[in-house]
Design a protein around this motif. Structure first.
Motif, PDB file in Angstrom:
ATOM      1  N   GLY A   1      37.229  46.433  27.034  1.00 15.82           N
ATOM      2  CA  GLY A   1      38.544  46.226  26.436  1.00 15.82           C
ATOM      3  C   GLY A   1      39.676  46.852  27.225  1.00 15.82           C
ATOM      4  N   VAL A   2      39.672  46.643  28.532  1.00 12.73           N
ATOM      5  CA  VAL A   2      40.706  47.213  29.402  1.00 12.73           C
ATOM      6  C   VAL A   2      41.732  46.127  29.733  1.00 12.73           C
ATOM      7  CG1 VAL A   2      41.196  48.367  31.593  1.00 12.73           C
ATOM      8  CG2 VAL A   2      39.020  48.792  30.416  1.00 12.73           C
ATOM      9  N   PRO A   3      43.019  46.348  29.448  1.00 16.45           N
ATOM     10  CA  PRO A   3      44.037  45.339  29.783  1.00 16.45           C
ATOM     11  C   PRO A   3      44.210  45.189  31.288  1.00 16.45           C
ATOM     12  CG  PRO A   3      45.073  47.361  28.985  1.00 16.45           C
ATOM     13  CD  PRO A   3      43.599  47.544  28.782  1.00 16.45           C
ATOM     14  N   ASN A   4      44.591  44.004  31.707  1.00 14.37           N
ATOM     15  CA  ASN A   4      44.765  43.726  33.140  1.00 14.37           C
ATOM     16  C   ASN A   4      45.711  44.707  33.821  1.00 14.37           C
ATOM     17  OD1 ASN A   4      43.159  41.553  32.593  1.00 14.37           O
ATOM     18  ND2 ASN A   4      44.576  40.005  33.384  1.00 14.37           N
ATOM     19  N   THR A   5      46.757  45.093  33.106  1.00 11.88           N
ATOM     20  CA  THR A   5      47.756  45.977  33.712  1.00 11.88           C
ATOM     21  C   THR A   5      47.243  47.400  33.927  1.00 11.88           C
ATOM     22  OG1 THR A   5      48.648  46.331  31.484  1.00 11.88           O
ATOM     23  CG2 THR A   5      49.759  44.697  32.884  1.00 11.88           C
ATOM     24  N   ASN A   6      46.067  47.706  33.389  1.00 10.06           N
ATOM     25  CA  ASN A   6      45.454  49.015  33.597  1.00 10.06           C
ATOM     26  C   ASN A   6      44.276  48.938  34.565  1.00 10.06           C
ATOM     27  OD1 ASN A   6      47.302  49.990  31.804  1.00 10.06           O
ATOM     28  ND2 ASN A   6      45.839  50.731  30.302  1.00 10.06           N
ATOM     29  N   ILE A   7      44.284  47.904  35.390  1.00  9.36           N
ATOM     30  CA  ILE A   7      43.251  47.737  36.421  1.00  9.36           C
ATOM     31  C   ILE A   7      43.900  47.910  37.788  1.00  9.36           C
ATOM     32  CG2 ILE A   7      41.616  46.141  37.488  1.00  9.36           C
ATOM     33  CD1 ILE A   7      41.399  44.740  34.762  1.00  9.36           C
ATOM     34  N   ILE A   8      43.326  48.764  38.605  1.00 11.98           N
ATOM     35  CA  ILE A   8      43.816  48.958  39.969  1.00 11.98           C
ATOM     36  C   ILE A   8      42.645  48.819  40.920  1.00 11.98           C
ATOM     37  CG2 ILE A   8      43.548  51.482  39.890  1.00 11.98           C
ATOM     38  CD1 ILE A   8      46.090  51.641  41.663  1.00 11.98           C
ATOM     39  N   TYR A   9      42.876  48.205  42.067  1.00  8.98           N
ATOM     40  CA  TYR A   9      41.792  47.946  43.015  1.00  8.98           C
ATOM     41  C   TYR A   9      42.294  48.132  44.444  1.00  8.98           C
ATOM     42  CZ  TYR A   9      44.290  43.536  43.469  1.00  8.98           C
ATOM     43  OH  TYR A   9      45.275  42.607  43.678  1.00  8.98           O
ATOM     44  N   ASP A  10      41.388  48.491  45.306  1.00 11.42           N
ATOM     45  CA  ASP A  10      41.685  48.623  46.730  1.00 11.42           C
ATOM     46  C   ASP A  10      41.937  47.220  47.278  1.00 11.42           C
ATOM     47  OD1 ASP A  10      41.703  48.967  49.452  1.00 11.42           O
ATOM     48  OD2 ASP A  10      39.700  49.848  49.592  1.00 11.42           O
ATOM     49  N   ALA A  11      43.165  46.953  47.666  1.00 10.55           N
ATOM     50  CA  ALA A  11      43.554  45.596  48.070  1.00 10.55           C
ATOM     51  C   ALA A  11      43.399  45.351  49.565  1.00 10.55           C
ATOM     52  CB  ALA A  11      44.993  45.321  47.655  1.00 10.55           C
TER      53      ALA A  11
ATOM     54  N   TYR B   1      41.251  52.498  31.487  1.00  9.31           N
ATOM     55  CA  TYR B   1      41.603  52.046  32.831  1.00  9.31           C
ATOM     56  C   TYR B   1      40.344  51.620  33.586  1.00  9.31           C
ATOM     57  CZ  TYR B   1      45.880  54.751  31.909  1.00  9.31           C
ATOM     58  OH  TYR B   1      47.029  55.256  31.360  1.00  9.31           O
ATOM     59  N   ILE B   2      40.560  50.778  34.586  1.00 13.17           N
ATOM     60  CA  ILE B   2      39.512  50.455  35.559  1.00 13.17           C
ATOM     61  C   ILE B   2      40.063  50.733  36.943  1.00 13.17           C
ATOM     62  CG2 ILE B   2      38.332  48.540  36.723  1.00 13.17           C
ATOM     63  CD1 ILE B   2      37.781  47.320  34.011  1.00 13.17           C
ATOM     64  N   THR B   3      39.291  51.457  37.740  1.00 13.51           N
ATOM     65  CA  THR B   3      39.628  51.668  39.152  1.00 13.51           C
ATOM     66  C   THR B   3      38.470  51.129  39.975  1.00 13.51           C
ATOM     67  OG1 THR B   3      38.672  53.911  39.196  1.00 13.51           O
ATOM     68  CG2 THR B   3      41.004  53.712  38.622  1.00 13.51           C
TER      69      THR B   3
ATOM     70  N   ILE C   1      42.999  38.108  38.575  1.00 11.11           N
ATOM     71  CA  ILE C   1      43.244  39.051  37.484  1.00 11.11           C
ATOM     72  C   ILE C   1      44.747  39.328  37.452  1.00 11.11           C
ATOM     73  CG2 ILE C   1      42.595  41.254  36.462  1.00 11.11           C
ATOM     74  CD1 ILE C   1      40.083  41.205  38.160  1.00 11.11           C
ATOM     75  N   VAL C   2      45.467  38.451  36.806  1.00 13.21           N
ATOM     76  CA  VAL C   2      46.924  38.520  36.777  1.00 13.21           C
ATOM     77  C   VAL C   2      47.375  39.821  36.109  1.00 13.21           C
ATOM     78  CG1 VAL C   2      49.028  37.428  35.951  1.00 13.21           C
ATOM     79  CG2 VAL C   2      47.095  36.021  36.708  1.00 13.21           C
ATOM     80  N   GLY C   3      48.306  40.522  36.758  1.00 14.03           N
ATOM     81  CA  GLY C   3      48.821  41.761  36.205  1.00 14.03           C
ATOM     82  C   GLY C   3      48.121  43.001  36.712  1.00 14.03           C
ATOM     83  N   SER C   4      46.975  42.822  37.372  1.00 12.74           N
ATOM     84  CA  SER C   4      46.280  43.973  37.939  1.00 12.74           C
ATOM     85  C   SER C   4      47.055  44.503  39.144  1.00 12.74           C
ATOM     86  CB  SER C   4      44.854  43.595  38.347  1.00 12.74           C
ATOM     87  OG  SER C   4      44.862  42.544  39.304  1.00 12.74           O
ATOM     88  N   ILE C   5      46.743  45.729  39.550  1.00  9.55           N
ATOM     89  CA  ILE C   5      47.554  46.413  40.552  1.00  9.55           C
ATOM     90  C   ILE C   5      46.810  46.511  41.889  1.00  9.55           C
ATOM     91  CG2 ILE C   5      48.714  48.580  41.142  1.00  9.55           C
ATOM     92  CD1 ILE C   5      48.983  49.066  38.104  1.00  9.55           C
ATOM     93  N   PRO C   6      47.372  45.941  42.944  1.00  9.08           N
ATOM     94  CA  PRO C   6      46.770  46.079  44.275  1.00  9.08           C
ATOM     95  C   PRO C   6      47.175  47.415  44.897  1.00  9.08           C
ATOM     96  CG  PRO C   6      48.708  44.694  44.410  1.00  9.08           C
ATOM     97  CD  PRO C   6      48.561  45.077  42.963  1.00  9.08           C
ATOM     98  N   PHE C   7      46.198  48.167  45.377  1.00 11.49           N
ATOM     99  CA  PHE C   7      46.469  49.459  45.998  1.00 11.49           C
ATOM    100  C   PHE C   7      46.260  49.335  47.499  1.00 11.49           C
ATOM    101  CE2 PHE C   7      45.342  53.618  47.651  1.00 11.49           C
ATOM    102  CZ  PHE C   7      46.213  54.482  47.000  1.00 11.49           C
TER     103      PHE C   7
END
Length: 265
Positions: free
Chosen positions: A120-130, A71-73, A141-147
């Motif tokens: 090697g982190v998939p886009n769907t396992n990336i979350i960022y402070d939006a 994951y990436i945070t 970064i398509v598929g990443s998660i806005p928090f």
């Protein structure tokens, strides 16, 4: 008798203390000690969200498995923040931390993409402070998660009957950010989170920030609502924004949503 509260900074402005001495104390002491001795505020370990002993062990928890998903945070630097922080996780261990000074959206996107490709982190396992600058990340970064810190609390699996209808029950947190901090603290306090020795450059900042985060007891006692103290209070304690802690707590979002079968993306 009258009571007067004078902080070390006020004493320095009056010529009684030296500002350099205060800054040295901030580096040498824990956040709780500095708050008590230099900001003239009482402290109560019962208010601390993170157990002090668990904070001390977070770089020593070698029993935490280093496998599973990656994951990436990312806590995006925006107005009031000191740094842009990226944490790379192997399951519940932080294996690498990257930092940058305040950056524009394009620089933020480029850095996250570079890091995700290295590890090697998939886009769907990336979350960022939006909030703020981070609002532009998702388009790149398509598929990443806005928090969103002020987002709705994630419902629990428990259900209760209301007016003849079974509904999922929400835990009594003020906002999503408070829920994630609470749940992340539960993991840390069980010694289920680890940080690699490769990240020791940031050890002092991380331990200071986790130690400074406290429960808002007024909200709990008067309203029955779970929340942490405001960022204004944290900045007064730390002298900076808690960017490392904010990036780290995002990791728990994946566990919360995977258990409930939905996400915000």
């Amino acid at each position: 008798y009258k009571y007067f509260k004078i902080t070390a900074f006020q004493a320095a402005e009056a010529g009684i203390l030296d500002f350099a001495e205060i800054e040295q104390a901030r580096e040498d002491l824990t956040a709780e000690q500095f708050t008590m001795l230099y900001l003239a505020e009482g402290t109560d370990s019962g208010k601390m969200l993170f157990n002090p002993d668990s904070i001390k062990c977070i770089f020593e928890n070698t029993h935490v498995p280093r496998n599973g998903k990656k994951y990436i945070t990312a806590d995006i630097a925006h107005e009031g923040s000191d740094a842009f922080v990226i944490c790379v996780w192997h399951d519940w261990e932080i294996v690498k931390i990257y930092t940058m000074n305040k950056s524009q959206s394009k620089e933020v996107n480029d850095k996250i993409i570079k890091v995700k490709n290295i590890h090697g982190v998939p886009n769907t396992n990336i979350i960022y402070d939006a909030d703020g600058v981070g609002s532009g990340v998702g388009g790149y970064i398509v598929g990443s998660i806005p928090f969103h810190n002020g987002g709705s609390v994630i419902p629990t699996l428990e259900r209760k009957l209301i007016n003849g209808v079974w509904v999922q029950e929400k835990e009594n947190f003020a906002k999503l950010k408070h829920q994630c901090y609470w749940k992340f603290a539960e993991k840390v306090n069980k010694n289920e989170v680890s940080i690699s020795k490769d990240c020791l450059d940031y050890e002092i900042q991380i331990k200071e920030e986790l130690g400074a985060i406290c429960k808002d007891m007024d909200s709990i006692n008067k309203l029955g609502v779970l929340r942490i103290e405001s960022k204004v209070v944290l900045k007064e304690k730390l002298g900076r924004s808690p960017d490392f802690a904010d990036a780290m707590m995002l990791r728990v979002y994946f566990d919360l949503t995977q258990k409930r079968g939905f996400s915000m993306s």
